[in-house]
Design a protein around this motif. Sequence first.
Motif, PDB file in Angstrom:
ATOM      1  N   ARG A  64       0.256  10.767   1.732  1.00 25.10           N
ATOM      2  CA  ARG A  64       1.222  11.931   1.616  1.00 25.10           C
ATOM      3  C   ARG A  64       0.832  12.750   2.680  1.00 25.10           C
ATOM      4  O   ARG A  64      -0.503  12.725   3.316  1.00 25.10           O
ATOM      5  CB  ARG A  64       0.538  12.409   0.397  1.00 25.10           C
ATOM      6  CG  ARG A  64       1.045  11.721  -0.945  1.00 25.10           C
ATOM      7  CD  ARG A  64       0.634  12.461  -2.128  1.00 25.10           C
ATOM      8  NE  ARG A  64       0.889  11.515  -3.420  1.00 25.10           N
ATOM      9  CZ  ARG A  64       0.603  12.131  -4.615  1.00 25.10           C
ATOM     10  NH1 ARG A  64      -0.086  13.135  -4.879  1.00 25.10           N
ATOM     11  NH2 ARG A  64       0.876  11.544  -5.516  1.00 25.10           N
ATOM     12  N   ALA A 122       0.892  -1.229  -0.043  1.00 19.60           N
ATOM     13  CA  ALA A 122       0.296  -0.068  -0.036  1.00 19.60           C
ATOM     14  C   ALA A 122       0.797   1.272  -0.144  1.00 19.60           C
ATOM     15  O   ALA A 122       1.852   1.393   0.529  1.00 19.60           O
ATOM     16  CB  ALA A 122      -0.831  -0.179   1.133  1.00 19.60           C
ATOM     17  N   ASP A 123       0.411   2.147  -0.712  1.00 15.91           N
ATOM     18  CA  ASP A 123       1.147   3.560  -0.776  1.00 15.91           C
ATOM     19  C   ASP A 123       0.820   4.337   0.716  1.00 15.91           C
ATOM     20  O   ASP A 123      -0.272   4.151   1.132  1.00 15.91           O
ATOM     21  CB  ASP A 123       0.667   4.391  -1.999  1.00 15.91           C
ATOM     22  CG  ASP A 123       0.926   3.846  -3.304  1.00 15.91           C
ATOM     23  OD1 ASP A 123       2.068   3.058  -3.391  1.00 15.91           O
ATOM     24  OD2 ASP A 123       0.385   3.942  -4.097  1.00 15.91           O
TER      25      ASP A 123
END
Length: 78
Positions: free
Chosen positions: A6, A2-3
Motif C-alpha cells: 500500500r 502477493a498483495d
Amino acid sequence: MADAPRPRRTSTGRGKVNPRWVVGGVLLVLAVIFILENRDPVGIRLIIPLVVMPQWAALTLTLVIGFVLGLLVSRRRR
C-alpha cells in the motif's frame, strides 16, 4: 499472488491533537471558572491604604508576585 504494498499516506497534521493545545484549553477553562467564582470585591490593606478589588485580581496579583520572587531566588542560587 502477493498483495501489492500500500502506498504510504503522508500526514498533514490535521488529525493529530497537539497536547499543548489541550493543556492550554483546560487551563483557559479553569481560569474562566476561577474568575467567575471569585468576582466579589475584597478590601486589602497595603500598609496604609485600603484597596478594594475583585478577589480574582488580588489572588492573581499574589500569584504573579510569588512567581517573580521565585525566579529571583532561583537565579541567585546558580
